[in-house]
Scaffold this motif. Structure first.
Motif, PDB file in Angstrom:
ATOM      1  N   SER A 114      -2.016  -0.968   5.089  1.00 45.95           N
ATOM      2  CA  SER A 114      -2.756  -2.118   5.588  1.00 45.95           C
ATOM      3  C   SER A 114      -2.641  -2.204   7.096  1.00 45.95           C
ATOM      4  O   SER A 114      -1.740  -1.649   7.712  1.00 45.95           O
ATOM      5  N   GLU A 115      -3.571  -2.924   7.697  1.00 50.98           N
ATOM      6  CA  GLU A 115      -3.602  -3.034   9.141  1.00 50.98           C
ATOM      7  C   GLU A 115      -2.436  -3.863   9.674  1.00 50.98           C
ATOM      8  O   GLU A 115      -2.051  -3.739  10.820  1.00 50.98           O
ATOM      9  N   ASP A 155     -17.449  -9.339  10.957  1.00 48.72           N
ATOM     10  CA  ASP A 155     -16.964  -9.087  12.317  1.00 48.72           C
ATOM     11  C   ASP A 155     -17.713  -7.915  12.954  1.00 48.72           C
ATOM     12  O   ASP A 155     -17.992  -7.915  14.150  1.00 48.72           O
ATOM     13  N   PHE A 156     -18.000  -6.899  12.147  1.00 49.52           N
ATOM     14  CA  PHE A 156     -18.718  -5.721  12.634  1.00 49.52           C
ATOM     15  C   PHE A 156     -20.076  -6.120  13.216  1.00 49.52           C
ATOM     16  O   PHE A 156     -20.538  -5.538  14.209  1.00 49.52           O
ATOM     17  N   PHE A 206     -12.575   2.128   7.521  1.00 54.83           N
ATOM     18  CA  PHE A 206     -11.883   0.867   7.278  1.00 54.83           C
ATOM     19  C   PHE A 206     -10.717   1.141   6.336  1.00 54.83           C
ATOM     20  O   PHE A 206     -10.915   1.539   5.192  1.00 54.83           O
ATOM     21  N   ARG A 207      -9.516   0.984   6.861  1.00 54.36           N
ATOM     22  CA  ARG A 207      -8.288   1.188   6.084  1.00 54.36           C
ATOM     23  C   ARG A 207      -8.255   2.541   5.380  1.00 54.36           C
ATOM     24  O   ARG A 207      -7.930   2.651   4.202  1.00 54.36           O
ATOM     25  N   LEU A 216     -12.074  -7.795   1.638  1.00 52.79           N
ATOM     26  CA  LEU A 216     -11.703  -7.570   3.035  1.00 52.79           C
ATOM     27  C   LEU A 216     -12.750  -6.734   3.756  1.00 52.79           C
ATOM     28  O   LEU A 216     -13.022  -6.948   4.942  1.00 52.79           O
ATOM     29  N   ALA A 217     -13.349  -5.769   3.051  1.00 48.90           N
ATOM     30  CA  ALA A 217     -14.409  -4.961   3.655  1.00 48.90           C
ATOM     31  C   ALA A 217     -15.626  -5.825   3.978  1.00 48.90           C
ATOM     32  O   ALA A 217     -16.273  -5.649   5.026  1.00 48.90           O
ATOM     33  N   TYR A 248     -14.829  -7.765   6.983  1.00 56.41           N
ATOM     34  CA  TYR A 248     -14.810  -6.832   8.115  1.00 56.41           C
ATOM     35  C   TYR A 248     -16.215  -6.615   8.665  1.00 56.41           C
ATOM     36  O   TYR A 248     -16.425  -6.570   9.887  1.00 56.41           O
TER      37      TYR A 248
END
Length: 488
Positions: free
Chosen positions: A195-196, A220-221, A112-113, A213-214, A217
């Motif tokens: 950043s994405e 969503d994961f 992640f990032r 943000l993690a 994330y």
């Protein structure tokens, strides 16, 4: 060993032993050895005697011939030197490893990032349920759960409760290591992360923004619309900030020994408005009385001029304060990123780390070797000390909160169900803080576990899981059932 003096450094001329023809005398301990040498060293050396006193291990170590006579002493020297090098954090520098080499069989990694995040998932749906009662007990909750550890902890701290919590939710439970902790990769805080969204400014992996943000994330994961966030100690702040970042993604919040400074009693807003109206009425009455007095008008003009000057001075002072604050932060970062700071943090962890873990428990006798190993495993990862300093620097220099209202004034805006669990003998975050926090969050539930320290989910995990089950059924059982009926 033959002498309490230990093994010392051999004298320079001791290398002549390989040319020795005879050992004339020997005594153990601090030994005087008389050596005779062959004639090829010269007529003077033929009958020359070297007298040296030095400690030896035993007579067996000098038996035989040649340089192999003192191989045992050399090995002891290597062991002693190695032990000295292991004095910092109990781990030698060349023993540090890659996080993936220390992973457990159920460990998972995802990127992640630019950060390889270590996490574990327990899925209740994939496990065979032993009884139908368990199925009926868990089917009404359904939301997955994300566990957020505290400072100095990791996924390991939730190892006892992941399975029972998954059974309580009837869904997946995921725990992950935030950067600087656990087995998540240690990365540089400078520039290589992007950043994405293609933003020019990189996101510091050790910042609160990255942790938030993690967390989102991983919702969503898990392919979920909402999740239950469970934070422990400093992880509670991540849970609450994640809620404010995206409240529609959070079904409920569970705060364990929350390291969130609870605000004092806040005055009622209505009272404030009423006093404001009264002050305005009094001011209008005063203006009407003093409208025609020239002395009062002069002093009012003078006061306005004085206020203008004072405001200008204050703006200048604030500008200087901002400059000084910037210099202070740069100085602080330079100190935290120095080799001295890295050495210091290793020494502190080495001296007080295990004591800190034991202090977190009400009964330190329950802290087994398995627990100590679980908490100290991350000390075997390359760059753990620098990453911990980067995390500290990110917390001290975080400016993102300045653009938002203080957290103490936003707690009343939390509308999802909240459970707060604390130990009555918490020596790190006192239980009175949790009680005050529950008063600041409307409708929150507070549970105080007796004879428990800072780690209820480890020290009293059976009671903790029982409290969580009751909370989930009370707060989410009915709402989830209504949601399922609406979908059908």
């Amino acid at each position: 060993m033959g002498s309490s003096a230990g093994v010392g450094v051999l004298p320079p001329d001791f290398s002549l032993l390989k040319n020795c023809s005879k050992v004339s005398s020997f005594r153990g301990g601090n030994t005087t050895i008389s050596l005779s040498f062959p004639s090829r060293f010269g007529s003077d050396a033929k009958n020359h005697t070297i007298l040296k006193s030095f400690p030896v291990a035993s007579a067996a170590s000098v038996s035989g011939s040649g340089g192999a006579q003192y191989s045992g002493s050399e090995q002891l020297l290597d062991v002693q030197t190695k032990q000295k090098r292991r004095g910092i954090a109990g781990v030698e520098e060349d023993e540090l490893e890659n996080p993936k080499l220390l992973a457990d069989p159920d460990s998972c990694f995802c990127e992640f990032r630019g950060v390889e995040i270590h996490h574990k998932v327990y899925d209740a749906q994939s496990q065979v349920r032993e009884t139908e009662a368990l199925s009926s007990q868990t089917k009404n909750v359904g939301y997955p759960m994300i566990l957020l550890h505290g400072f100095g902890a990791s996924v390991f701290s939730f190892s006892r409760v992941m399975k029972p919590l998954a059974e309580a939710t009837g869904s997946k439970v995921l725990a992950f290591d935030r950067p600087a902790f656990g087995l998540t990769s240690r990365v540089s805080a400078f520039g290589h992360l992007s950043s994405e969204n293609g933003e020019s400014k990189p996101l510091n992996p050790y910042s609160m923004a990255f942790a938030v943000l993690a967390t989102l994330y991983f919702i969503d994961f898990l392919a979920a619309e909402k999740a239950i966030l469970v934070g422990h100690s400093a992880g509670c702040l991540v849970a609450v900030d994640s809620y404010f970042e995206s409240p529609q993604r959070v079904a409920a919040i569970i705060l364990i020994a929350p390291a969130i400074f609870a605000p004092r009693a806040i005055e009622k807003v209505a009272k404030g408005h009423q006093s404001g109206e009264d002050n305005q009425t009094e001011e209008d009455a005063s203006n009407s009385v003093n409208q025609g007095n020239p002395f009062i008008q002069f002093f009012k003009t003078l006061s306005k001029f004085t206020k203008f000057i004072s405001d200008a001075v204050m703006r200048l002072v604030k500008g200087m304060a901002g400059m000084l604050n910037s210099l202070y932060k740069k100085f602080l970062l330079a100190i935290l990123r120095s080799a001295f700071a890295a050495t210091l943090v290793r020494m502190v962890i080495d001296k007080f780390g295990v004591a800190g873990v034991k202090n977190a428990w009400y009964d330190s006798k329950q802290v087994t070797e398995h627990v100590i190993q679980g908490y100290t495993k991350p000390l075997r990862i390359k760059g753990w000390d620098k990453a911990l300093l980067e995390y500290t620097a990110a917390m001290l220099t975080d400016t993102s909160s300045k653009s938002k209202p203080p957290l103490s004034k936003r707690l009343c805006e939390i509308s999802c169900p909240v459970l707060i669990v604390t130990g009555d003998t918490d020596r790190i975050v006192p239980s009175w803080n949790a009680k005050r926090l529950s008063q600041a969050i409307p409708g929150s539930y507070l549970e105080v576990i007796k004879h428990c320290g800072h780690l209820p989910h480890e020290e009293k995990f059976h009671e903790f899981v029982s409290i969580v089950k009751k909370f989930l059924q009370t707060a989410l059982g009915d709402s989830q059932e209504q949601h399922i009926q609406a979908v059908v």
